[in-house]
Design a protein around this motif. Structure first.
Motif, mmCIF file in Angstrom:
data_model
loop_
_atom_site.group_PDB
_atom_site.id
_atom_site.type_symbol
_atom_site.label_atom_id
_atom_site.label_comp_id
_atom_site.label_asym_id
_atom_site.label_seq_id
_atom_site.Cartn_x
_atom_site.Cartn_y
_atom_site.Cartn_z
ATOM 1 N N ALA A 164 0.828 -1.212 0.000
ATOM 2 C CA ALA A 164 0.000 0.000 0.000
ATOM 3 C C ALA A 164 0.858 1.255 0.000
ATOM 4 C CB ALA A 164 -0.920 -0.003 1.219
ATOM 5 N N VAL A 165 1.947 1.234 0.763
ATOM 6 C CA VAL A 165 2.858 2.384 0.807
ATOM 7 C C VAL A 165 3.481 2.605 -0.566
ATOM 8 C CG1 VAL A 165 5.069 3.181 1.732
ATOM 9 C CG2 VAL A 165 3.344 2.228 3.262
ATOM 10 N N PHE A 166 3.937 1.526 -1.197
ATOM 11 C CA PHE A 166 4.515 1.624 -2.540
ATOM 12 C C PHE A 166 3.518 2.250 -3.509
ATOM 13 C CE2 PHE A 166 4.452 -0.401 -6.730
ATOM 14 C CZ PHE A 166 5.661 0.046 -7.254
ATOM 15 N N ALA A 167 2.275 1.753 -3.489
ATOM 16 C CA ALA A 167 1.264 2.246 -4.420
ATOM 17 C C ALA A 167 0.926 3.717 -4.169
ATOM 18 C CB ALA A 167 0.002 1.391 -4.308
ATOM 19 N N ALA A 168 0.812 4.098 -2.905
ATOM 20 C CA ALA A 168 0.448 5.480 -2.570
ATOM 21 C C ALA A 168 1.499 6.468 -3.056
ATOM 22 C CB ALA A 168 0.254 5.614 -1.062
ATOM 23 N N VAL A 169 2.753 6.170 -2.780
ATOM 24 C CA VAL A 169 3.832 7.090 -3.152
ATOM 25 C C VAL A 169 4.055 7.089 -4.657
ATOM 26 C CG1 VAL A 169 6.278 7.621 -2.851
ATOM 27 C CG2 VAL A 169 4.916 6.842 -0.904
ATOM 28 N N ALA A 170 4.042 5.906 -5.284
ATOM 29 C CA ALA A 170 4.237 5.819 -6.726
ATOM 30 C C ALA A 170 3.153 6.586 -7.468
ATOM 31 C CB ALA A 170 4.252 4.358 -7.173
ATOM 32 N N GLY A 171 1.916 6.466 -7.000
ATOM 33 C CA GLY A 171 0.812 7.146 -7.660
ATOM 34 C C GLY A 171 0.912 8.653 -7.582
ATOM 35 N N ILE A 172 1.211 9.174 -6.394
ATOM 36 C CA ILE A 172 1.256 10.634 -6.240
ATOM 37 C C ILE A 172 2.435 11.239 -6.988
ATOM 38 C CG2 ILE A 172 2.600 10.708 -4.086
ATOM 39 C CD1 ILE A 172 -0.444 12.905 -4.928
ATOM 40 N N ILE A 173 3.587 10.547 -7.028
ATOM 41 C CA ILE A 173 4.746 11.047 -7.770
ATOM 42 C C ILE A 173 4.487 10.968 -9.270
ATOM 43 C CG2 ILE A 173 7.179 10.646 -8.308
ATOM 44 C CD1 ILE A 173 6.848 11.893 -5.625
ATOM 45 N N ALA A 174 3.854 9.870 -9.715
ATOM 46 C CA ALA A 174 3.551 9.723 -11.140
ATOM 47 C C ALA A 174 2.605 10.819 -11.621
ATOM 48 C CB ALA A 174 2.941 8.343 -11.399
ATOM 49 N N LYS A 175 1.649 11.178 -10.788
ATOM 50 C CA LYS A 175 0.646 12.172 -11.181
ATOM 51 C C LYS A 175 1.173 13.599 -11.114
ATOM 52 C CE LYS A 175 -4.135 13.522 -10.184
ATOM 53 N NZ LYS A 175 -5.320 13.231 -9.332
ATOM 54 N N SER A 176 1.892 13.917 -10.039
ATOM 55 C CA SER A 176 2.334 15.301 -9.831
ATOM 56 C C SER A 176 3.779 15.538 -10.251
ATOM 57 C CB SER A 176 2.159 15.680 -8.349
ATOM 58 O OG SER A 176 0.830 15.512 -7.930
ATOM 59 N N GLY A 177 4.594 14.451 -10.282
ATOM 60 C CA GLY A 177 6.005 14.620 -10.602
ATOM 61 C C GLY A 177 6.787 15.134 -9.411
ATOM 62 N N VAL A 178 8.081 14.894 -9.442
ATOM 63 C CA VAL A 178 8.903 15.374 -8.339
ATOM 64 C C VAL A 178 9.055 16.891 -8.390
ATOM 65 C CG1 VAL A 178 10.207 13.229 -8.067
ATOM 66 C CG2 VAL A 178 10.987 14.935 -9.711
ATOM 67 N N GLY A 179 8.651 17.501 -9.525
ATOM 68 C CA GLY A 179 8.759 18.954 -9.645
ATOM 69 C C GLY A 179 7.922 19.694 -8.632
ATOM 70 N N VAL A 180 6.786 19.066 -8.227
ATOM 71 C CA VAL A 180 5.928 19.723 -7.241
ATOM 72 C C VAL A 180 6.670 19.910 -5.920
ATOM 73 C CG1 VAL A 180 4.912 17.602 -6.303
ATOM 74 C CG2 VAL A 180 3.592 19.710 -6.287
ATOM 75 N N LEU A 181 7.618 19.030 -5.648
ATOM 76 C CA LEU A 181 8.397 19.147 -4.418
ATOM 77 C C LEU A 181 9.345 20.332 -4.481
ATOM 78 C CD1 LEU A 181 9.238 15.383 -3.798
ATOM 79 C CD2 LEU A 181 7.327 16.715 -2.909
ATOM 80 N N SER A 182 9.937 20.566 -5.655
ATOM 81 C CA SER A 182 10.878 21.686 -5.774
ATOM 82 C C SER A 182 10.149 23.024 -5.860
ATOM 83 C CB SER A 182 11.768 21.491 -7.011
ATOM 84 O OG SER A 182 10.983 21.405 -8.189
ATOM 85 N N THR A 183 8.963 23.027 -6.505
ATOM 86 C CA THR A 183 8.213 24.281 -6.646
ATOM 87 C C THR A 183 7.829 24.855 -5.286
ATOM 88 O OG1 THR A 183 7.320 23.532 -8.766
ATOM 89 C CG2 THR A 183 6.167 25.348 -7.664
ATOM 90 N N TYR A 184 7.400 23.988 -4.392
ATOM 91 C CA TYR A 184 6.990 24.413 -3.064
ATOM 92 C C TYR A 184 8.003 23.991 -2.005
ATOM 93 C CZ TYR A 184 2.356 25.516 -4.926
ATOM 94 O OH TYR A 184 1.302 26.064 -5.614
ATOM 95 N N GLY A 185 9.248 23.830 -2.457
ATOM 96 C CA GLY A 185 10.271 23.309 -1.558
ATOM 97 C C GLY A 185 10.448 24.130 -0.298
ATOM 98 N N VAL A 186 10.444 25.459 -0.430
ATOM 99 C CA VAL A 186 10.668 26.325 0.733
ATOM 100 C C VAL A 186 9.513 26.195 1.720
ATOM 101 C CG1 VAL A 186 10.910 28.703 1.524
ATOM 102 C CG2 VAL A 186 12.077 27.956 -0.560
ATOM 103 N N PHE A 187 8.284 26.260 1.193
ATOM 104 C CA PHE A 187 7.117 26.136 2.066
ATOM 105 C C PHE A 187 7.112 24.791 2.784
ATOM 106 C CE2 PHE A 187 2.749 24.576 2.634
ATOM 107 C CZ PHE A 187 2.236 25.554 3.464
ATOM 108 N N MET A 188 7.366 23.725 2.023
ATOM 109 C CA MET A 188 7.365 22.397 2.625
ATOM 110 C C MET A 188 8.500 22.235 3.634
ATOM 111 S SD MET A 188 6.408 19.937 -0.598
ATOM 112 C CE MET A 188 6.613 18.479 0.408
ATOM 113 N N GLY A 189 9.668 22.802 3.305
ATOM 114 C CA GLY A 189 10.793 22.726 4.232
ATOM 115 C C GLY A 189 10.486 23.423 5.547
#
Length: 423
Positions: free
Chosen positions: A202-227
């Protein structure tokens, strides 16, 4: 390596593989959204299996615990102590989020930029301003069957309180029924063991799905806020641990070790509810008597969502900053008091934090469209706040047990989950 450590390792492996597979799917598949939907089916199946367990597990363990207390005054005393802790923890969480968002001011970087949606844009999140009347009426189920069907933990707790107290008052005539319900509790713990074997998938599926849909770019775009938010979460963990140390001493480190697996599960699945059975099991291994753990922990799931409450103040002021809206100190304190109420009635609601934030934005004339700034990264933020909810409730339950002199020596690890005693 015992079974618990092995499961933790498998969950971590699933997390890492999910990120890798999601990254590849996002960059190479023609329809990554379709892949994400397929992965979501696996995650949904796991979470539904967890929800299948919650109602009978909460009911059975809580009723047995209260019935064996045998004293309504004792139940009331423990409840008051638990609620007292929850109020203090709520104030700390909300205040910390408020202080940090004013210190970091993450919304200023987005203010007046193209990234901020127009104020009239619909967010797609249903707002529901929870009044005191609605909150009070929500406490009591119109039907316990309906409450269980909807997994309304707070309503199940209320019914279980009455049922357990009445069973204690009946005395010996209720013993056969209590023994039967005790058997149900052991069976549900065994079922939990079966379901948890699926957690790494379930963990594999949850993370794979969200990264596939949004891409790792979403992490860098909001990197400061998330950090900055994750820094706040880490600071909240430190504060909760230090407070726990004042009451539990060095044993608080052992408690965190026992909560490692449910915390990781909550983080990976972005669901506090998924970690409930494992949290209950970990607290009992730590030495919290079942009658305390089964009573305090379910209440905490409605009244003590520390990570979610911190997120509510942090995110609400962030959106105001993004639209260039300055909130006075008095307004922010008023908002915090409102969140103290609205955050208590949303347990079990999907995307509950966003619903609470939506209601708060409308009350303080902040554009609801600002929620769109958070939707893309909400899953990653939910991971942190879900894990924090588990830690906060674990510490709260252990401290209440300490106050009641119901904290014993750690229980030896047993291979068979159903063999864990329920005193």
């Amino acid at each position: 390596m015992n079974n618990r450590n092995r499961l933790t390792v498998y969950i971590l492996v699933g997390l890492v593989l999910g990120i890798a597979v999601g990254y590849v799917a996002n960059g190479s598949l023609a329809n990554p959204a379709g892949f994400a939907d397929t992965m979501a089916l696996i995650t949904t199946l796991f979470l539904r299996l967890i929800k299948m367990i919650i109602a009978p597990l909460v009911f059975s363990t809580l009723v047995v615990g209260i019935a064996k207390m045998g004293d309504a005054k004792e139940v009331g005393r423990i409840g008051v102590k638990a609620l007292g802790w929850f109020v203090i923890a709520s104030v700390i969480s909300l205040t910390l989020g408020l202080v940090l968002v004013n210190l970091f001011r993450p919304g200023d970087a987005l203010a007046l930029s193209a990234a901020v949606p127009p104020a009239g844009t619909a967010s797609g999140i249903a707002t529901s301003s929870l009044t005191l009347k609605e909150f009070v009426t929500h406490l009591v189920p119109s039907s316990i069957v309906d409450g269980m069907a909807k997994n309304e933990i707070l309503q199940i707790v209320i019914f279980s309180l009455f049922f357990g107290t009445a069973a204690a008052a009946v005395g010996t005539r209720a013993n056969p029924l209590i023994e039967a319900i005790d058997g149900i509790a052991h069976i549900m713990l065994k079922v939990t063991g079966y379901v948890m074997n699926l957690a790494p998938i379930a963990v594999f599926a949850a993370v794979a799905g969200i990264i596939a849909k949004s891409g790792v770019g979403v992490l860098s775009t909001y990197g400061v806020f998330m950090g900055e938010f994750y820094f706040g979460i880490a600071l909240l963990w430190v504060v909760l641990t230090l407070i726990g140390f004042l009451f539990l001493g060095p044993r608080v480190i052992k408690l965190l070790a026992e909560l490692r697996e449910p915390t990781l599960l909550a983080f990976s699945t972005a669901s506090s509810e998924a970690a409930f059975p494992k949290t209950l099991e970990g607290l009992e291994r730590f030495g919290v008597r079942n009658r305390i753990a089964a009573f305090v922990l379910p209440i905490g799931y409605s009244f003590n969502l520390d990570g979610s409450m911190m997120y509510c103040t942090f995110a609400t002021v962030f959106i105001a900053q993004a639209y260039g809206i300055e909130m006075s100190l008095g307004t922010q304190i008023t908002m915090m008091l409102v969140l103290m109420l609205t955050s208590k009635g949303m347990a079990g609601v999907p995307r509950a934090s966003l619903v609470v934030i939506a209601a708060t934005l409308s009350q303080f004339n902040i554009p609801e469209a600002g929620l769109l700034l958070l939707l893309g990264i909400d899953h990653f933020l939910d991971m942190a706040r879900s894990a924090t909810n588990v830690v906060g409730n674990g510490i709260a339950t252990a401290v209440v047990a300490k106050w009641e002199n119901e904290l014993t020596a750690p229980v030896p690890v047993q291979k068979d989950l159903a063999s864990v005693p329920l005193p």
